[in-house]
Motif scaffolding. Structure first.
Motif, PDB file in Angstrom:
ATOM      1  N   ARG A 194       1.400   4.612  10.326  1.00 46.56           N
ATOM      2  CA  ARG A 194       1.508   4.771   8.881  1.00 46.56           C
ATOM      3  C   ARG A 194       0.127   4.570   8.239  1.00 46.56           C
ATOM      4  O   ARG A 194      -0.675   3.773   8.740  1.00 46.56           O
ATOM      5  CB  ARG A 194       2.515   3.776   8.306  1.00 46.56           C
ATOM      6  CG  ARG A 194       3.948   4.058   8.743  1.00 46.56           C
ATOM      7  CD  ARG A 194       4.924   3.109   8.084  1.00 46.56           C
ATOM      8  NE  ARG A 194       6.289   3.338   8.534  1.00 46.56           N
ATOM      9  CZ  ARG A 194       7.106   4.284   8.024  1.00 46.56           C
ATOM     10  NH1 ARG A 194       6.675   5.061   7.058  1.00 46.56           N
ATOM     11  NH2 ARG A 194       8.321   4.429   8.490  1.00 46.56           N
ATOM     12  N   SER A 195      -0.091   5.279   7.136  1.00 48.47           N
ATOM     13  CA  SER A 195      -1.432   5.287   6.536  1.00 48.47           C
ATOM     14  C   SER A 195      -1.844   3.913   6.014  1.00 48.47           C
ATOM     15  O   SER A 195      -3.030   3.620   5.901  1.00 48.47           O
ATOM     16  CB  SER A 195      -1.490   6.310   5.404  1.00 48.47           C
ATOM     17  OG  SER A 195      -0.526   5.972   4.431  1.00 48.47           O
ATOM     18  N   PHE A 196      -0.848   3.091   5.672  1.00 50.90           N
ATOM     19  CA  PHE A 196      -1.184   1.771   5.104  1.00 50.90           C
ATOM     20  C   PHE A 196      -1.216   0.680   6.168  1.00 50.90           C
ATOM     21  O   PHE A 196      -1.243  -0.502   5.843  1.00 50.90           O
ATOM     22  CB  PHE A 196      -0.217   1.420   3.972  1.00 50.90           C
ATOM     23  CG  PHE A 196       1.226   1.532   4.335  1.00 50.90           C
ATOM     24  CD1 PHE A 196       1.910   0.454   4.862  1.00 50.90           C
ATOM     25  CD2 PHE A 196       1.902   2.730   4.156  1.00 50.90           C
ATOM     26  CE1 PHE A 196       3.237   0.560   5.196  1.00 50.90           C
ATOM     27  CE2 PHE A 196       3.240   2.844   4.499  1.00 50.90           C
ATOM     28  CZ  PHE A 196       3.903   1.757   5.028  1.00 50.90           C
ATOM     29  N   VAL A 197      -1.175   1.089   7.430  1.00 51.73           N
ATOM     30  CA  VAL A 197      -1.334   0.143   8.537  1.00 51.73           C
ATOM     31  C   VAL A 197      -2.779   0.227   9.012  1.00 51.73           C
ATOM     32  O   VAL A 197      -3.225   1.279   9.466  1.00 51.73           O
ATOM     33  CB  VAL A 197      -0.378   0.484   9.695  1.00 51.73           C
ATOM     34  CG1 VAL A 197      -0.633  -0.438  10.885  1.00 51.73           C
ATOM     35  CG2 VAL A 197       1.076   0.379   9.246  1.00 51.73           C
ATOM     36  N   SER A 214      -2.435  -2.628   4.256  1.00 54.68           N
ATOM     37  CA  SER A 214      -2.893  -2.250   2.925  1.00 54.68           C
ATOM     38  C   SER A 214      -1.645  -2.336   2.062  1.00 54.68           C
ATOM     39  O   SER A 214      -0.635  -1.717   2.393  1.00 54.68           O
ATOM     40  CB  SER A 214      -3.397  -0.808   2.890  1.00 54.68           C
ATOM     41  OG  SER A 214      -4.703  -0.717   3.336  1.00 54.68           O
ATOM     42  N   VAL A 215      -1.698  -3.111   1.021  1.00 53.05           N
ATOM     43  CA  VAL A 215      -0.547  -3.218   0.134  1.00 53.05           C
ATOM     44  C   VAL A 215      -0.795  -2.283  -1.040  1.00 53.05           C
ATOM     45  O   VAL A 215      -1.829  -2.374  -1.707  1.00 53.05           O
ATOM     46  CB  VAL A 215      -0.352  -4.676  -0.333  1.00 53.05           C
ATOM     47  CG1 VAL A 215       0.801  -4.781  -1.313  1.00 53.05           C
ATOM     48  CG2 VAL A 215      -0.099  -5.571   0.880  1.00 53.05           C
ATOM     49  N   ALA A 216       0.128  -1.349  -1.244  1.00 53.84           N
ATOM     50  CA  ALA A 216      -0.076  -0.330  -2.273  1.00 53.84           C
ATOM     51  C   ALA A 216       1.245  -0.021  -2.955  1.00 53.84           C
ATOM     52  O   ALA A 216       2.315  -0.309  -2.435  1.00 53.84           O
ATOM     53  CB  ALA A 216      -0.654   0.936  -1.651  1.00 53.84           C
ATOM     54  N   GLY A 217       1.149   0.595  -4.116  1.00 57.94           N
ATOM     55  CA  GLY A 217       2.344   1.009  -4.836  1.00 57.94           C
ATOM     56  C   GLY A 217       1.950   1.494  -6.217  1.00 57.94           C
ATOM     57  O   GLY A 217       0.777   1.813  -6.452  1.00 57.94           O
ATOM     58  N   GLY A 218       2.934   1.522  -7.087  1.00 57.55           N
ATOM     59  CA  GLY A 218       2.638   1.935  -8.438  1.00 57.55           C
ATOM     60  C   GLY A 218       3.781   2.696  -9.054  1.00 57.55           C
ATOM     61  O   GLY A 218       4.720   3.093  -8.363  1.00 57.55           O
ATOM     62  N   ALA A 219       3.696   2.876 -10.349  1.00 58.96           N
ATOM     63  CA  ALA A 219       4.754   3.556 -11.084  1.00 58.96           C
ATOM     64  C   ALA A 219       4.798   5.027 -10.703  1.00 58.96           C
ATOM     65  O   ALA A 219       3.819   5.590 -10.234  1.00 58.96           O
ATOM     66  CB  ALA A 219       4.507   3.405 -12.584  1.00 58.96           C
ATOM     67  N   SER A 220       5.943   5.658 -10.941  1.00 57.41           N
ATOM     68  CA  SER A 220       6.066   7.093 -10.669  1.00 57.41           C
ATOM     69  C   SER A 220       5.108   7.864 -11.565  1.00 57.41           C
ATOM     70  O   SER A 220       4.808   7.447 -12.670  1.00 57.41           O
ATOM     71  CB  SER A 220       7.492   7.557 -10.960  1.00 57.41           C
ATOM     72  OG  SER A 220       8.387   6.862 -10.150  1.00 57.41           O
ATOM     73  N   ARG A 221       4.678   9.000 -11.079  1.00 55.44           N
ATOM     74  CA  ARG A 221       3.800   9.832 -11.909  1.00 55.44           C
ATOM     75  C   ARG A 221       4.609  10.574 -12.953  1.00 55.44           C
ATOM     76  O   ARG A 221       5.740  10.898 -12.742  1.00 55.44           O
ATOM     77  CB  ARG A 221       3.059  10.845 -11.030  1.00 55.44           C
ATOM     78  CG  ARG A 221       2.012  10.171 -10.208  1.00 55.44           C
ATOM     79  CD  ARG A 221       1.068  11.167  -9.587  1.00 55.44           C
ATOM     80  NE  ARG A 221       0.146  10.495  -8.680  1.00 55.44           N
ATOM     81  CZ  ARG A 221      -0.967   9.887  -9.044  1.00 55.44           C
ATOM     82  NH1 ARG A 221      -1.309   9.842 -10.302  1.00 55.44           N
ATOM     83  NH2 ARG A 221      -1.753   9.316  -8.156  1.00 55.44           N
TER      84      ARG A 221
END
Lengths: 151, 93
Positions: free
Chosen positions: B53-56, B86-93
């Motif tokens: 996975r890209s965030f690993v 890598s911890v990532a996230g965020g609101a929907s676009r």
């Protein structure tokens, strides 16, 4: 896996203040504590290059710092928080795609710079979706917590 | 055998151990051995296509394998391999 999380009012206020401070960009930080009780937060820089109004990224070196800080305190890294500027405090598909198991994810909605709803979410083990947890407030986040917020 | 450091969210799948030994001559072989021994890790490290996975993030000592030979990076028994989220996230676009 615990589906509830307890935070003290100082931690609650610190997360809201961080969301207000970085508005209209997303804020992020680590939740450190024990036994489902957040003792302190570690505010971290949002290092995303995809547009910080809608994305956050904790870089690996900051992740390592959060684990190191938790170990120093004899505590655990319980999860992370972030803000959703002008967007509800519900996880997005992007949040789901990037989530780690066994972590608590606090989301605070920040509307026009003012922090509102705060929710907590846990990834299901099969990665299919998040489960909403219950966020409890305690008078004190943890009895041996001298300082709740580190920057 | 080389040592693999396990980040907090994955420790429930390694009997709460923060470091485990795995066998292999490359990072890919080590991770395959790791997920054979601790099968619960697989879904969180690899996507449905069997790619990391890209965030690993995987480091050999202090080097990100993306800047080495990725999963073909050779490892010695004395190396320490770290899995760092890598911890990532965020609101929907």
């Amino acid at each position: 896996m615990s589906s509830q999380l307890t935070i003290g009012w100082r931690v609650d206020e610190a997360i809201r203040a961080h969301g207000h401070e970085t508005y209209p960009h997303e804020c992020c930080g680590a939740l450190i504590g024990r036994d489902g009780v957040v003792a302190e937060i570690l505010a971290l820089p949002n290092t995303t290059e995809e547009g910080p109004r809608r994305r956050f990224l904790v870089r690996p070196s900051d992740y390592r710092e959060a684990e190191r800080r938790a170990t120093e305190l004899g505590a655990e890294l319980l999860g992370f928080y972030h803000s959703h500027p002008d967007h509800p405090a519900r996880p997005s598909q992007y949040d789901l795609d990037h989530a780690w198991p066994n972590f608590a994810y606090i989301i605070v909605a920040v509307a026009a710079g003012v922090a509102g709803d705060m929710t907590v979410w846990f990834l299901k083990d099969d990665r299919s979706s998040f489960e909403e947890g219950s966020l409890h407030h305690g008078e004190n986040s943890h009895p041996d917590t001298a300082q709740a917020v580190h920057r | 055998m080389a040592k693999i450091l396990i980040p907090t969210p994955l420790r429930p799948y390694t009997d709460k151990q923060d470091a485990v030994d795995a066998a292999g001559a490359t990072v890919g072989e080590l991770l395959a051995d790791l997920t054979r021994k601790h099968s619960g890790l697989k879904a969180h490290l690899y996507n449905d296509q069997g790619k990391l996975r890209s965030f690993v993030n995987v480091y050999v000592n202090d080097e990100d394998i993306r800047y080495l030979q990725k999963e073909q990076t050779p490892v010695n028994p004395s190396d320490t391999i770290s899995i760092i989220p890598s911890v990532a996230g965020g609101a929907s676009r």
